[in-house]
Design a protein around this motif. Sequence first.
Motif, PDB file in Angstrom:
ATOM      1  N   GLY A 103      23.804  44.279 131.548  1.00  0.00           N
ATOM      2  CA  GLY A 103      24.114  42.653 131.006  1.00  0.00           C
ATOM      3  C   GLY A 103      22.999  41.675 131.277  1.00  0.00           C
ATOM      4  N   LEU A 104      22.063  42.290 132.124  1.00  0.00           N
ATOM      5  CA  LEU A 104      20.826  41.414 132.562  1.00  0.00           C
ATOM      6  C   LEU A 104      19.755  41.350 131.389  1.00  0.00           C
ATOM      7  CD1 LEU A 104      19.130  39.612 134.399  1.00  0.00           C
ATOM      8  CD2 LEU A 104      18.302  41.665 135.424  1.00  0.00           C
ATOM      9  N   PHE A 105      19.695  42.702 130.711  1.00  0.00           N
ATOM     10  CA  PHE A 105      18.732  42.684 129.766  1.00  0.00           C
ATOM     11  C   PHE A 105      19.087  42.872 128.385  1.00  0.00           C
ATOM     12  CE2 PHE A 105      16.452  45.191 133.522  1.00  0.00           C
ATOM     13  CZ  PHE A 105      15.780  44.127 133.981  1.00  0.00           C
ATOM     14  N   CYS A 119      30.915  45.154 135.247  1.00  0.00           N
ATOM     15  CA  CYS A 119      30.036  44.624 136.070  1.00  0.00           C
ATOM     16  C   CYS A 119      28.903  43.803 134.973  1.00  0.00           C
ATOM     17  CB  CYS A 119      29.265  45.579 136.950  1.00  0.00           C
ATOM     18  SG  CYS A 119      30.389  46.143 138.320  1.00  0.00           S
ATOM     19  N   ALA A 120      29.039  44.253 133.618  1.00  0.00           N
ATOM     20  CA  ALA A 120      28.076  43.602 132.577  1.00  0.00           C
ATOM     21  C   ALA A 120      28.051  42.245 132.736  1.00  0.00           C
ATOM     22  CB  ALA A 120      28.487  44.060 131.343  1.00  0.00           C
ATOM     23  N   SER A 121      29.204  41.632 133.027  1.00  0.00           N
ATOM     24  CA  SER A 121      29.268  40.059 133.116  1.00  0.00           C
ATOM     25  C   SER A 121      28.334  39.606 134.181  1.00  0.00           C
ATOM     26  CB  SER A 121      30.566  39.603 133.072  1.00  0.00           C
ATOM     27  OG  SER A 121      31.042  40.111 134.267  1.00  0.00           O
ATOM     28  N   ASN A 138      25.541  36.768 133.090  1.00  0.00           N
ATOM     29  CA  ASN A 138      25.794  35.405 133.954  1.00  0.00           C
ATOM     30  C   ASN A 138      24.145  35.213 134.343  1.00  0.00           C
ATOM     31  OD1 ASN A 138      28.248  34.936 133.159  1.00  0.00           O
ATOM     32  ND2 ASN A 138      29.040  35.787 135.091  1.00  0.00           N
ATOM     33  N   LEU A 139      23.642  36.266 135.031  1.00  0.00           N
ATOM     34  CA  LEU A 139      22.301  36.121 135.314  1.00  0.00           C
ATOM     35  C   LEU A 139      21.143  35.799 134.398  1.00  0.00           C
ATOM     36  CD1 LEU A 139      20.096  36.074 137.969  1.00  0.00           C
ATOM     37  CD2 LEU A 139      20.115  38.603 137.637  1.00  0.00           C
ATOM     38  N   ALA A 140      21.273  36.596 133.151  1.00  0.00           N
ATOM     39  CA  ALA A 140      20.645  36.634 132.153  1.00  0.00           C
ATOM     40  C   ALA A 140      20.441  34.849 131.645  1.00  0.00           C
ATOM     41  CB  ALA A 140      20.985  37.603 130.841  1.00  0.00           C
TER      42      ALA A 140
END
Length: 283
Positions: free
Chosen positions: A30-32, A248-250, A254-256
């Motif tokens: 999710g971050l990358f 957990c990808a969300s 959200n951090l991204a």
Amino acid sequence: MILSGMSLSDLFLLVTALAGAGALTGVLAGLFGVGGGTVIVPVLYELFRILDVPEDLRMPLCVGTSLAIIVPTSLRSFFAHRVKGAVDLSVLKIWALPIVIGVVGGSVIARYAPPEVFKLVFILVAGFSAIRLLFGRDSWRLGTELPGRIALRIYGVVIGVLASLMGIGGGQLSTLLLTFYGRPIHQAVATSSGVGLLVSIPGALGYIYAGWGRAAEHPDVAAIQFPLAIGFVSLIGAVLFIPTSVLCASFGANLAHKLSRRKLELAFGIFLSLICLRFLLSL
């Protein structure tokens, strides 16, 4: 499939470790902004190392399991992009057979190749991607139009072989190629979602064949060391990875959104560089 000899405590440890690894993969994906083996393979590699999976089985087991995990993700992604009309089906029609041929070839290589081959392919492709993320410019181009059918078919075979040896859906490779020929990033990503289907389904089946009977070569290996696998596909790994990674990808996404595009590129480039260094040190 190896089931005998696994106690309830061993099974609990394996389930907990795989679920945790899936959660970590989901956050990183999710971050990358990636959902394929670029993240899954290194996470599985460290987990299977902790579980003492033999060195000559560890890397192909990571790759085969990764391809199986990618199948449902690729299906969902492709149909979502197709509904929006962003997929270039003409390119996929040209690539379809060459990519599958490349995947089959990669699966055959996987049956006989030493683990160093998988690591070297991962290092080369991930290393190139890291260089582009860290130092690349929008002016980097191979041309303004896609090449002819013969060249595209050659590219398709290469994508199939490399993707099947890395355990990725091929989207990273095809997106990179399409953008190098001037295709808009959104169209490149959408078209590459179809590449994931062409790679993951035959790739997962190919790794089941490639690893068939290989565990029997290690009669001293406990069940937990070759986790509930058919060939080079860990079924429990695939089943536990998918829901926890999606859930957990969300958090990563959200951090991204709190980071700029350039910071994300730098973070992913550094992440890939560390993975390359890790595999280099293990050679």
